[in-house]
Every structure is written in C-alpha cells, then in structure tokens.
Design an enzyme around this catalytic site. Structure first.
Site, short mmCIF file in Angstrom:
data_model
loop_
_atom_site.label_atom_id
_atom_site.label_comp_id
_atom_site.label_asym_id
_atom_site.label_seq_id
_atom_site.Cartn_x
_atom_site.Cartn_y
_atom_site.Cartn_z
N GLU A 1 1.61 0.33 -4.93
CA GLU A 1 1.13 1.62 -5.43
C GLU A 1 2.30 2.59 -5.47
O GLU A 1 2.65 3.19 -4.46
CB GLU A 1 0.03 2.16 -4.53
CG GLU A 1 -1.24 1.34 -4.52
CD GLU A 1 -2.28 1.93 -3.57
OE1 GLU A 1 -3.38 2.24 -4.04
OE2 GLU A 1 -1.98 2.08 -2.37
N ASP B 1 0.84 -1.18 0.00
CA ASP B 1 0.00 0.00 0.00
C ASP B 1 0.88 1.25 0.00
O ASP B 1 1.85 1.34 0.78
CB ASP B 1 -0.90 -0.02 1.25
CG ASP B 1 -1.85 1.14 1.30
OD1 ASP B 1 -2.73 1.22 0.43
OD2 ASP B 1 -1.72 1.98 2.22
#
Length: 651
Positions: free
Chosen positions: A379, A350
C-alpha cells in the site's frame, strides 16, 4: 545530535566504569546507537549440540537470560549474559539439545529501569506469545516438506486472491472440519450443503495463481486460550513477527503446533499449484510499552516528531523507523526467514508508504537472490512521516522502486467511486466523465510517469478494508433491482481481470460477497466477516464468469503486456465517453476489440466490417475460437456488460 565519543570504537577490555559512561552518553540517541549496529544473526541460534542466545541491546547495562520449567512453569534459572567485546550485543551459549527450552530476557538500564521481554527474534512462542521457545525447525517440517516451488513464469501471469484464514473457513456451511484454522484451509474434498466445492478445491476450480493471506504472524488482541475466541481481529496488531498466530492452530498451547500446521497449509496450497503471499505489518506494533522492540532498546525502533512524540502516519500512534539500521535489518531478516523456512512466494506490505525506499529496494534485492519471481508489493499511500518526500516508499516514488508493486486505488475509485464515501459513484454506477480516468488506469498507468511498467500496478476494485463491491453498489442505490446490481458487479470484475497490470480479487468478490454494509470490519464478528459458501451457488453465473475470465486472461497475451512500450505499440483507445470505454489491440496475427458498456440500455456498437470471433459477450466467455459472427459492421452489447471480439488478419 551529540558528538560521537571516540571511545565507542573500543572493541575489547572495556572497564565497567567506561561502559556506564558510554551507556549514559548514547542510551537514547538513535544516531549513536545506529553506530553500534550488528549485522550478524540474532535470536536463539539453535544447533543440535548447543544453542547460542544473542540479543541486540546496546543501551542495557545488564541482560539476564531467564529459563523456565517447561512451557508454563516457574522460572528455574537466571543467567547473566555476556556483553560482546564491541558492546553491540549480549550473548550466552547453552550446551546440549535445547529444543523446547522456554526463555525470556530481563534487561537492566542505567536509570535502574528493569524490563522483561520475549526475544524480538522469537520463532516459537507459548500461548498468547508471552514466552519465547527454542525450536529445532527440522522437527516442524510436515512429511514431504521439500524445497520451494519452481520460479513463477512471470508476474504478468499472476491472479491474486486475498483471503483471511478464519473468514475463509469458519462458516458452518464451509464443510470444513477445522473451521477457523490453518488446517481448515488445507482440507481437501470439502463441499457446501449443496454439494459444491469449497476451500482449496474451490480455489483450484477458480484458477487463481496466488492467495494473499491476511496476517498469519502472531498478533495480540485475540485470546488464544479460548477455543472459540470472543475477540475478532484480522491481525494488523503485531506482537511476534516471526512466529505464527496461535488462534489458527488446533493447540495454541503447544509452541510447535502452529508452525507445523501453518507449514501443512502452505504445503497443501503449493500441492494444489497455488502460491502463497504473506501480508506483513512492519509499519507499527499493537502496543509500544509491552512490545519487545521497546523493552529491549527503548526509544530506538520508532519515529518521533519535533515534540518527542510518536509519529502516527499509520494512524495507530507508533510508526516504526525502517530507515534505522537495526529496524531495516529486522525487516530484512524476517522476510528472509519466512521466505526460506516457510517457502513464502510473495509479500504484501501493509501501509508500505510509511517505509523508506532503501529498505524496500533492499528487500527486493534480497528476494531476488532467493527467487526473482517472488512478488513484492504494498500500500503505497502518501502518509505523514518525518522522512523527506523523496525517501518514502509511496506510489509517487514507484519509479525508484523497480519490480515493487503498488495498489492502484485510481482504478478502484474510477470504477465504483471514492471508497470512503458510500454515496459516491463511478463508471459502473452512473458517474459521468470517468471514462478517461478509467481508461488510463486500465492501461496500466501508461502515461502516469510514475511507474516503470504496468506490473507495478495491483489492479483491484475491493479489498479487505474496503466496502465490498456488492455492499457499495447497494449503499449508492438501495432500491436498485438485483439484476442491475449483478450486471454492474460483473462489469467491474471483468474490467479488473482484463486490465493491464496484476489483477487482485477479494475473497468472495466473485460471488458478490457482503459484509452487511460494514466497510472496515477488522474487529467485527464472524457473522459479518465469514465467507458464506452458499453464495457461490446463488451467484453461480458470476462465479463461472470469473473462472472463464481468468482462463481468457491466461490464454491471451495481449491482456498481459509487460512494458509500456508494448502497450503503446499494441493498444489504442477507440472511445471513452458516454459511459463507454473501448480499445483496439493489434498484433501481426490478429486484432482484439474490447468494449465496456456502463449504459443502462442495449448498445449497438459499430465495428470495422469483418468476420469476428466472439470471446466475451453479454456475460458469456468462449475459450475456443469456434463462435463466429459472420460478416458484420456492428455488434449488440447488453447493458452493463463487456465485449471482446477477435479478428485474424487473414479473415
């Protein structure tokens, strides 16, 4: 930065006064504390005949091990721990089998501040993660729990399906007994009210290779004491990184139940031939003041700006400092633990762009020693951080992180428009001049200059914190007829599944999932987030198309090229204008013609004269080579559909 006191090299026989002076000098100096790093094991180091407790707390003047009477009883003993001779950690060993012993740490600092904390390395915890528990992990293995799955053949063969444990299982039409639980995912033979397969049997039908699970570690904002929690959260609020979440267990009060049931879920998925990717959130914690990082080593694990305030590139006001030795060690230790103990097959980071390149490459290297086929991606957004732009693990620096994937929002936005603007449009719903951008992304970023190979791109059109594609299409055109919405939706998913790179599907995307128009539904109730298993029948054509496209991708190596050299040698853009995107793929044995039409009318697509095999046309996939066109020079393509034709060189 302070000059390093040479006394810091003292390894033994340090007097109490010297310790106090040293602590005063470096208690909140992260550079000096990094020099007191410790590379050995930490936490409750269990053995059958003894358990040693080790805590890295260089700025504490005293640490006590607090033992409790049972999991939820009163404190029964406080033991002053011993500082290691090199001043790096505190330790205490208890003789005997300590499985089930419940404990916390009490730390005293030079300024007389006293904190009490769970063990940052907790592997088992009590309800709501408030106390640490010693665990004999061998006792948590389900029957038949063996070794890791054999290495995955190639990342190019992966098809990722992102899902949330609760969303996937909680609906009353899921047919599952353990709704909202790890064990719900593990149930076999579940069906919806129409008798169609749900759950793990449905995943096997679909043909995905990996499921990516939204956070399954212990998170903070869901009260585990409620059988039916009133709160809802996806889990991006970390509390105990190395212990499973208790709200997904049938008995959150039992510290070992959540471990056993998570392993049973992973075992069931593995037995079904499906690998497990874990979504990890090391970039921040839910609440600094109450977190074990801050309570055990105040000021060390987080980044600060020039004003001494927490940086907030993550948007939550406390970015962790992966570049510091002990934060990097913690991330590496945690990833290794989940890989070895739970047999995890991949990790999705994340907000990976908040981390540093060295940390991510160190993780890749460590995983390669265990199994090089373990997927690693994240990400890689360009986020604010005090680190130099050359140090951060974002998509701009992908070339410096080989075999670490990046979510490709370029393909997503080219298909449906900017995800943050509900009215924006993309290729599938009326935007002009998107064809070139879409083609470049579809080809795996071959000419971007920022990636090493196409397998660094995770290709998607929707994810958990985006608008679902169905909702996004309706928001852009609220009065559009259902048939057109379905066609546009199927076209976008077809492009994802045939693109170069690693395709990624959001759970329910294949049957036009809706979240009632809510975009980032992280704290919305089950009524918004749950999977409606009746939609798999309502949109049966779309489900079948996705199943068949996955099989087509698996059977056709030209859709799974592993290098930019191969893409340049094989693929040629034929057309990219007027809402048409088409390619020719060449290999010695045959040629593929791949066309995507976002026109709202029948298209008579011109072709080199020949006899073609129809692999995909007008929403129908043919997995054999027995559908022939006869000799043609054009082929009709219905509105908002894809075409794949195959022609052998000798025909």
């Amino acid at each position: 930065m302070k000059r390093v006191n040479q006394n810091l090299n003292t390894e033994t026989n340090t007097s109490p006064l010297e310790i106090i002076n040293l602590l005063k000098e470096y208690s909140h100096d992260t550079h000096i504390m990094d020099m007191r790093n410790y590379s050995g094991p930490l936490g409750a180091l269990y053995q059958k005949d003894s358990t040693e407790f080790r805590l890295w707390a260089p700025s504490a003047s005293q640490v006590e091990l607090i033992l409790f009477d049972g999991y939820y009883g009163r404190p029964k003993e406080s033991i002053k721990m011993t500082r290691s001779g090199d001043l790096k950690y505190y330790t205490h060993k208890l003789q005997g089998d300590q499985h089930g012993l419940t404990y916390r740490y009490r730390l005293t600092f030079i300024d007389s501040t006293v904190t009490e904390s769970v063990d940052p390395y907790s592997k088992a915890v009590t309800v709501n993660g408030q106390r640490s528990v010693v665990v004999d992990l061998d006792k948590t293995n389900p029957e038949g729990w063996g070794k890791r799955m054999a290495p995955f053949p190639s990342a190019s063969e992966a098809v990722i399906y992102e899902m949330h444990v609760r969303d996937f299982t909680v609906s009353s039409n899921s047919g599952m007994l353990q709704r909202g639980k790890f064990l719900g995912v593990a149930e076999e033979g579940t069906v919806n009210p129409n008798g169609s397969a749900t759950g793990i049997d449905y995943l096997k039908e679909l043909g995905v290779t990996h499921v990516e699970l939204l956070p399954i570690f212990d998170f903070q904002t869901v009260d585990e004491t409620n059988e039916k929690p009133k709160q809802y959260n996806w889990g991006y609020d970390p509390q105990n990184f190395n212990a499973p979440e208790g709200s997904y267990a049938t008995d959150p009060y039992d510290p070992f139940c959540r471990i056993i049931e998570l392993k049973k879920m992973i075992q069931a998925l593995h037995d079904a031939g499906i690998r497990v990717i874990m979504d990890v959130v090391f970039n921040h914690v839910y609440e600094v003041e109450s977190h074990s990082f801050h309570k055990t080593v105040p000021g060390y694990f987080f980044r600060y700006n020039d004003k001494g305030e927490f940086t907030s590139g993550t948007g939550v006001g406390n970015d962790t400092a992966s570049e510091r030795f002990m934060m990097r060690k913690y991330i590496l230790d945690s990833v290794k633990y989940w890989t070895e103990e739970y047999h995890i097959d991949g990790f999705r980071f994340d907000l990976m762009g908040i981390h540093d390149i060295t940390t991510m490459n160190s993780i890749r290297g460590m995983l390669d020693e265990i199994d090089p086929s373990i997927l690693l991606f994240g990400e890689g957004w360009d986020l604010y951080t005090p680190l130099s732009h050359t140090e951060v693990a974002n998509h701009n620096n992908a070339a410096f992180m080989p075999r670490i994937g990046q979510f490709n929002d370029g393909l997503r936005d080219a298909l449906k428009g900017n995800d943050f603007d509900a009215g924006a449009r993309g290729f599938i719903n009326g935007a002009w001049h998107m064809e070139n951008k879409l083609a470049r992304n579809f080809m795996g970023g071959v000419d971007f200059g920022t990636y090493n190979d196409p397998l660094q791109l995770i290709q998607y059109v929707e994810a958990h914190d985006n608008f679902t594609l169905y909702d996004r299409l309706i928001k852009a055109d609220p009065y559009l007829d259902e048939d057109t919405i379905i066609r546009r939706h199927e076209l976008a998913t077809s492009i994802i599944l045939l693109s170069q790179g690693i395709p990624f599907i959001h759970s329910g995307q294949e049957f036009l999932r809706t979240k009632q128009g809510v975009r980032d539904s992280y704290n919305k109730p089950d009524s918004i987030n749950q999977i409606d298993w009746l939609r798999r029948d309502k949109y049966a054509h779309s489900v079948q198309l996705v199943k068949d496209l996955i099989q087509l991708r698996k059977s056709e190596p030209l859709f799974r090229l592993t290098s930019y050299e191969a893409i340049r040698e094989t693929m040629n853009v034929v057309r990219q204008d007027y809402q048409i995107m088409s390619f020719e793929y060449r290999c010695p044995e045959y040629t593929l013609h791949v066309v995507f039409s976002a026109q709202n009318n029948l298209l008579n697509y011109k072709l080199p004269k020949g006899n073609y095999i129809v692999k995909l046309a007008n929403g129908q996939v043919n997995l054999t080579d027995d559908v022939m066109t006869g000799e043609i020079e054009s082929y009709p393509i219905e509105r908002y559909t894809a075409l794949v034709l195959k022609k052998y060189s000798n025909k």
